[in-house]
Design an enzyme around this catalytic site. Structure first.
Site, PDB file in Angstrom:
ATOM      1  N   HIS A 248       0.847  -1.083   0.120  1.00  0.00           N
ATOM      2  CA  HIS A 248       0.160   0.106   0.152  1.00  0.00           C
ATOM      3  C   HIS A 248       0.925   1.344  -0.005  1.00  0.00           C
ATOM      4  O   HIS A 248       1.910   1.401   0.558  1.00  0.00           O
ATOM      5  CB  HIS A 248      -0.848   0.166   1.098  1.00  0.00           C
ATOM      6  CG  HIS A 248      -1.643  -1.312   1.371  1.00  0.00           C
ATOM      7  ND1 HIS A 248      -1.820  -1.767   2.701  1.00  0.00           N
ATOM      8  CD2 HIS A 248      -2.312  -2.203   0.665  1.00  0.00           C
ATOM      9  CE1 HIS A 248      -2.738  -2.958   2.400  1.00  0.00           C
ATOM     10  NE2 HIS A 248      -2.942  -2.983   1.327  1.00  0.00           N
TER      11      HIS A 248
ATOM     12  N   ASP B 236      -6.135  -6.501  -2.081  1.00  0.00           N
ATOM     13  CA  ASP B 236      -4.688  -6.617  -2.187  1.00  0.00           C
ATOM     14  C   ASP B 236      -4.482  -7.905  -3.391  1.00  0.00           C
ATOM     15  O   ASP B 236      -3.246  -7.622  -3.791  1.00  0.00           O
ATOM     16  CB  ASP B 236      -4.167  -6.950  -0.592  1.00  0.00           C
ATOM     17  CG  ASP B 236      -4.060  -5.621   0.054  1.00  0.00           C
ATOM     18  OD1 ASP B 236      -4.715  -4.657  -0.232  1.00  0.00           O
ATOM     19  OD2 ASP B 236      -3.773  -6.121   1.187  1.00  0.00           O
TER      20      ASP B 236
ATOM     21  N   TYR C 206       0.716   1.904  13.670  1.00  0.00           N
ATOM     22  CA  TYR C 206       1.403   2.592  12.726  1.00  0.00           C
ATOM     23  C   TYR C 206       1.161   4.117  12.857  1.00  0.00           C
ATOM     24  O   TYR C 206       0.035   4.455  13.518  1.00  0.00           O
ATOM     25  CB  TYR C 206       0.420   2.718  11.391  1.00  0.00           C
ATOM     26  CG  TYR C 206       0.458   1.197  10.696  1.00  0.00           C
ATOM     27  CD1 TYR C 206       1.072   0.808   9.735  1.00  0.00           C
ATOM     28  CD2 TYR C 206      -0.574   0.189  11.454  1.00  0.00           C
ATOM     29  CE1 TYR C 206       0.881  -0.282   9.132  1.00  0.00           C
ATOM     30  CE2 TYR C 206      -0.541  -1.157  10.653  1.00  0.00           C
ATOM     31  CZ  TYR C 206       0.223  -1.167   9.333  1.00  0.00           C
ATOM     32  OH  TYR C 206       0.020  -2.621   8.979  1.00  0.00           O
TER      33      TYR C 206
ATOM     34  N   LYS D  38       5.099   6.470   7.030  1.00  0.00           N
ATOM     35  CA  LYS D  38       4.814   5.766   8.171  1.00  0.00           C
ATOM     36  C   LYS D  38       5.977   5.243   9.163  1.00  0.00           C
ATOM     37  O   LYS D  38       7.060   5.140   8.605  1.00  0.00           O
ATOM     38  CB  LYS D  38       4.216   4.295   7.419  1.00  0.00           C
ATOM     39  CG  LYS D  38       3.154   4.633   6.752  1.00  0.00           C
ATOM     40  CD  LYS D  38       2.607   3.181   5.940  1.00  0.00           C
ATOM     41  CE  LYS D  38       1.426   3.302   4.873  1.00  0.00           C
ATOM     42  NZ  LYS D  38       1.110   2.002   4.213  1.00  0.00           N
TER      43      LYS D  38
END
Length: 177
Positions: free
Chosen positions: A62, A169, A132, A72
């Site tokens: 992603h 995904d 995250y 991130k």
């Protein structure tokens, strides 16, 4: 904190430096000043958690498109993950290369992922939880991905008897510049 740059420019493995005593330890896992001193984006606007029931759960690859690309900072707080990033920055000397690191609740390592990289992970244990920290808000219309097994990247994922992958995904397209 100890900052170690990976083979992908701007991506870092970050280790906490525990101060121990008879109670256990105390360690800093985030410091805006230290991140800025290392030339890393210190902006944080959102934190997310993913909980994964089964070993072999794969999430990714992603990223968020411009104008809201995101940094991130990823840490596994329960269980373990094989964490992977791909450099999708066309002007980078490591364009289309990938890097992976084991993050788990024992080693307490974090992975700093700069803008322009795709991110994904595969769980190495049941009941794995990942934390995250994000530099941008989520914009669903800018959410993008590349397939986890795209031959352009040839990521060497850990062998697993059964992977759990979302339909979304699984169906990301092959990478095209």
């Amino acid at each position: 904190m100890k900052f170690t740059e990976t083979k992908l420019k701007g991506a870092y493995v970050i280790e906490v430096e525990p101060l121990t005593d008879e109670r256990g330890f105390f360690a800093r896992s985030w410091c805006q000043k230290e991140f800025a001193e290392h030339g890393l984006n210190p902006k944080l606007v959102q934190c997310n958690i993913s909980f994964n029931l089964k070993k072999g759960t794969l999430r990714g690859m992603h990223y968020q498109a411009q104008p809201h690309e995101e940094v991130k900072l990823v840490r596994c707080i329960k269980g373990g993950i094989y964490d992977v990033i791909i450099d999708l920055r066309p002007d980078s000397s490591t364009f289309k290369e990938w890097f992976a690191v084991d993050l788990n609740s024992e080693n307490r390592k974090m992975l700093y992922i700069p803008e322009g990289m795709a991110h994904g992970c595969q769980t190495l244990a049941d009941n794995t939880e990942v934390f995250y920290q994000m530099s941008e808000f989520y914009y669903s219309e800018l959410a993008r991905g590349v397939r986890w097994d795209d031959p352009t990247f040839s990521i060497d994922w850990p062998e697993i008897s059964h992977r759990v992958i979302s339909e979304k995904d699984r169906n990301f397209p092959d990478f095209v510049l």
